[in-house]
Structure formats: structure tokens, C-alpha cells
Motif scaffolding. Structure first.
Motif, PDB file in Angstrom:
ATOM      1  N   ASN A  65      -0.161  15.153   1.485  1.00 52.30           N
ATOM      2  CA  ASN A  65       0.525  14.804   0.243  1.00 52.30           C
ATOM      3  C   ASN A  65       2.001  14.628   0.570  1.00 52.30           C
ATOM      4  OD1 ASN A  65      -1.881  15.045  -1.087  1.00 52.30           O
ATOM      5  ND2 ASN A  65      -1.427  17.044  -1.956  1.00 52.30           N
ATOM      6  N   MET A  66       2.567  13.487   0.174  1.00 49.73           N
ATOM      7  CA  MET A  66       3.934  13.149   0.531  1.00 49.73           C
ATOM      8  C   MET A  66       4.864  13.323  -0.674  1.00 49.73           C
ATOM      9  SD  MET A  66       3.154  12.584   3.550  1.00 49.73           S
ATOM     10  CE  MET A  66       4.593  11.933   4.366  1.00 49.73           C
ATOM     11  N   PRO A  67       6.177  13.509  -0.419  1.00 53.98           N
ATOM     12  CA  PRO A  67       7.122  13.722  -1.516  1.00 53.98           C
ATOM     13  C   PRO A  67       7.260  12.530  -2.464  1.00 53.98           C
ATOM     14  CG  PRO A  67       8.239  13.859   0.631  1.00 53.98           C
ATOM     15  CD  PRO A  67       6.789  13.629   0.881  1.00 53.98           C
ATOM     16  N   TRP A  68       6.821  11.335  -2.054  1.00 50.43           N
ATOM     17  CA  TRP A  68       6.920  10.161  -2.925  1.00 50.43           C
ATOM     18  C   TRP A  68       5.656   9.980  -3.770  1.00 50.43           C
ATOM     19  CZ3 TRP A  68       7.568   9.905   2.403  1.00 50.43           C
ATOM     20  CH2 TRP A  68       6.482   9.465   3.130  1.00 50.43           C
ATOM     21  N   ASP A 110      -4.367   0.345  15.245  1.00 51.34           N
ATOM     22  CA  ASP A 110      -5.375  -0.576  15.773  1.00 51.34           C
ATOM     23  C   ASP A 110      -5.307  -0.551  17.305  1.00 51.34           C
ATOM     24  OD1 ASP A 110      -3.353  -2.360  16.676  1.00 51.34           O
ATOM     25  OD2 ASP A 110      -3.559  -3.682  14.953  1.00 51.34           O
ATOM     26  N   PRO A 111      -6.181  -1.293  17.993  1.00 47.10           N
ATOM     27  CA  PRO A 111      -6.189  -1.255  19.459  1.00 47.10           C
ATOM     28  C   PRO A 111      -4.893  -1.702  20.130  1.00 47.10           C
ATOM     29  CG  PRO A 111      -8.236  -2.181  18.658  1.00 47.10           C
ATOM     30  CD  PRO A 111      -7.324  -2.045  17.462  1.00 47.10           C
ATOM     31  N   ASP A 112      -4.088  -2.524  19.460  1.00 46.56           N
ATOM     32  CA  ASP A 112      -2.804  -2.946  20.026  1.00 46.56           C
ATOM     33  C   ASP A 112      -1.681  -1.958  19.719  1.00 46.56           C
ATOM     34  OD1 ASP A 112      -3.917  -5.187  21.150  1.00 46.56           O
ATOM     35  OD2 ASP A 112      -2.804  -6.626  19.924  1.00 46.56           O
ATOM     36  N   GLY A 113      -1.979  -0.905  18.953  1.00 45.75           N
ATOM     37  CA  GLY A 113      -0.967   0.101  18.631  1.00 45.75           C
ATOM     38  C   GLY A 113      -0.225  -0.143  17.329  1.00 45.75           C
ATOM     39  N   ASN A 114      -0.634  -1.147  16.542  1.00 45.81           N
ATOM     40  CA  ASN A 114      -0.012  -1.371  15.242  1.00 45.81           C
ATOM     41  C   ASN A 114      -0.452  -0.256  14.295  1.00 45.81           C
ATOM     42  OD1 ASN A 114       1.105  -4.037  15.920  1.00 45.81           O
ATOM     43  ND2 ASN A 114      -1.038  -4.667  15.958  1.00 45.81           N
ATOM     44  N   ILE A 115       0.518   0.426  13.708  1.00 48.30           N
ATOM     45  CA  ILE A 115       0.220   1.564  12.843  1.00 48.30           C
ATOM     46  C   ILE A 115       0.065   1.087  11.399  1.00 48.30           C
ATOM     47  CG2 ILE A 115       1.090   3.756  11.940  1.00 48.30           C
ATOM     48  CD1 ILE A 115       2.587   4.080  14.620  1.00 48.30           C
ATOM     49  N   HIS A 116      -1.024   1.545  10.764  1.00 52.98           N
ATOM     50  CA  HIS A 116      -1.312   1.188   9.378  1.00 52.98           C
ATOM     51  C   HIS A 116      -1.522   2.463   8.565  1.00 52.98           C
ATOM     52  CE1 HIS A 116      -1.517  -2.844  10.830  1.00 52.98           C
ATOM     53  NE2 HIS A 116      -2.648  -2.666  11.464  1.00 52.98           N
ATOM     54  N   GLU A 117      -1.515   2.296   7.257  1.00 56.31           N
ATOM     55  CA  GLU A 117      -1.560   3.419   6.337  1.00 56.31           C
ATOM     56  C   GLU A 117      -2.700   3.250   5.346  1.00 56.31           C
ATOM     57  OE1 GLU A 117       1.276   4.936   2.621  1.00 56.31           O
ATOM     58  OE2 GLU A 117       2.079   3.539   4.091  1.00 56.31           O
ATOM     59  N   ILE A 118      -3.309   4.368   4.986  1.00 56.97           N
ATOM     60  CA  ILE A 118      -4.178   4.431   3.810  1.00 56.97           C
ATOM     61  C   ILE A 118      -3.505   5.404   2.853  1.00 56.97           C
ATOM     62  CG2 ILE A 118      -6.334   3.739   4.902  1.00 56.97           C
ATOM     63  CD1 ILE A 118      -7.072   6.709   5.126  1.00 56.97           C
ATOM     64  N   PHE A 119      -3.668   5.171   1.546  1.00 57.23           N
ATOM     65  CA  PHE A 119      -2.936   5.991   0.570  1.00 57.23           C
ATOM     66  C   PHE A 119      -3.612   5.970  -0.785  1.00 57.23           C
ATOM     67  CE2 PHE A 119      -1.563   1.762  -0.373  1.00 57.23           C
ATOM     68  CZ  PHE A 119      -1.332   1.765  -1.742  1.00 57.23           C
ATOM     69  N   VAL A 120      -3.236   6.937  -1.600  1.00 58.13           N
ATOM     70  CA  VAL A 120      -3.566   6.947  -3.018  1.00 58.13           C
ATOM     71  C   VAL A 120      -2.377   7.596  -3.736  1.00 58.13           C
ATOM     72  CG1 VAL A 120      -4.737   9.202  -3.093  1.00 58.13           C
ATOM     73  CG2 VAL A 120      -5.378   7.415  -4.734  1.00 58.13           C
ATOM     74  N   SER A 121      -2.075   7.121  -4.928  1.00 60.84           N
ATOM     75  CA  SER A 121      -1.033   7.742  -5.730  1.00 60.84           C
ATOM     76  C   SER A 121      -1.551   9.059  -6.294  1.00 60.84           C
ATOM     77  CB  SER A 121      -0.604   6.816  -6.881  1.00 60.84           C
ATOM     78  OG  SER A 121      -0.006   5.659  -6.372  1.00 60.84           O
ATOM     79  N   LEU A 122      -0.689  10.059  -6.306  1.00 64.05           N
ATOM     80  CA  LEU A 122      -1.084  11.376  -6.828  1.00 64.05           C
ATOM     81  C   LEU A 122      -0.808  11.470  -8.315  1.00 64.05           C
ATOM     82  CD1 LEU A 122       0.307  13.610  -3.940  1.00 64.05           C
ATOM     83  CD2 LEU A 122      -2.076  12.963  -4.376  1.00 64.05           C
TER      84      LEU A 122
END
Length: 127
Positions: free
Chosen positions: A103-106, A115-127
Motif C-alpha cells: 500500500n503506497m502513500p498515494w 519483462d525479459p529486457d528489464g523494462n519495469i512495469h506496474e500493477i495497481f489498484v486505488s485504495l
């Protein structure tokens, strides 16, 4: 020009590995596979991956490797439980773990994977 994004393309040196990841791990359906360019079904903005060497004829700049994180894509989830379960499933299928669900402060529950090339992605839901 309109200030509107129509297509996002990820440049790669290993299209087979990336195609498998975005298709089989993240679940994007392939709608066009030209071998060195793959476009996926997506609502809104078109999404593709392409071999970096396709652009070598246009400029030598594409031969330069990127350093560090150049972009991030964020994928919405339905619930807190969905974030947690999705993260576990992505890692089991081969996504690289970066940051487990928190859980993040925002006011979002967020998790990061790569991914395999190192690109960072996010999954999220609003609280």
C-alpha cells in the motif's frame, strides 16, 4: 500534430522472448506478427514490439543501448486481492520480481515486475 499517443512500441534485440512474454505471461493477443514487428490487441493506444535493427537504416542512434529505466507501463487491477494474486501469477509465469505488493502513500496498492529486457512495469489498484 495532435498531442495524443497513437502507438507505443518497445524496441528489443530479442523479439521472440519479448513476444512470448507479452503474449503468454501478460496475455496480450497478437494481431499482427511480421517476424521483426509484432502488434498486440489493445483498447485505446496501439501497442507493439519491434526489433531494434529495423530502424538502423534511418539513424545510427537506434544502435545505442538504453541505460536505466526509460519508461513504465501501469496495468490496473480490480481489487487489493487481484494485485496480490496477479503479482504472484506473473512471477510464476516468468516476470522478474522487482517490488512486491504494498500500500503506497498515494492511495494505491502497487507491485512492480520486469519483462525479459528489464523494462519495469506496474500493477495497481486505488485504495
Amino acid at each position: 500534430m495532435k498531442a495524443q499517443i497513437n502507438l507505443i512500441t518497445i524496441w528489443t534485440d530479442n523479439i521472440d522472448r519479448m513476444k512470448e512474454f507479452y503474449n503468454e505471461v501478460l496475455g496480450f493477443k497478437i494481431i499482427n506478427d511480421l517476424g521483426n514487428y509484432v502488434e498486440f490487441e489493445n483498447v485505446g493506444v496501439r501497442f507493439a514490439i519491434c526489433m531494434r535493427d529495423v530502424m538502423y537504416a534511418y539513424t545510427k542512434e537506434y544502435k545505442q543501448k538504453t541505460l536505466g529505466q526509460a519508461f513504465e507501463m501501469a496495468f490496473p487491477c480490480e481489487s487489493i486481492e487481484d494485485v496480490d494474486t496477479t503479482y504472484e501469477n506473473l512471477i510464476k509465469k516468468g516476470a522478474l520480481p522487482i517490488y512486491g505488493p504494498k500500500n503506497m502513500p498515494w492511495n494505491q496498492r502497487t507491485a512492480l515486475f520486469a519483462d525479459p529486457d528489464g523494462n519495469i512495469h506496474e500493477i495497481f489498484v486505488s485504495l
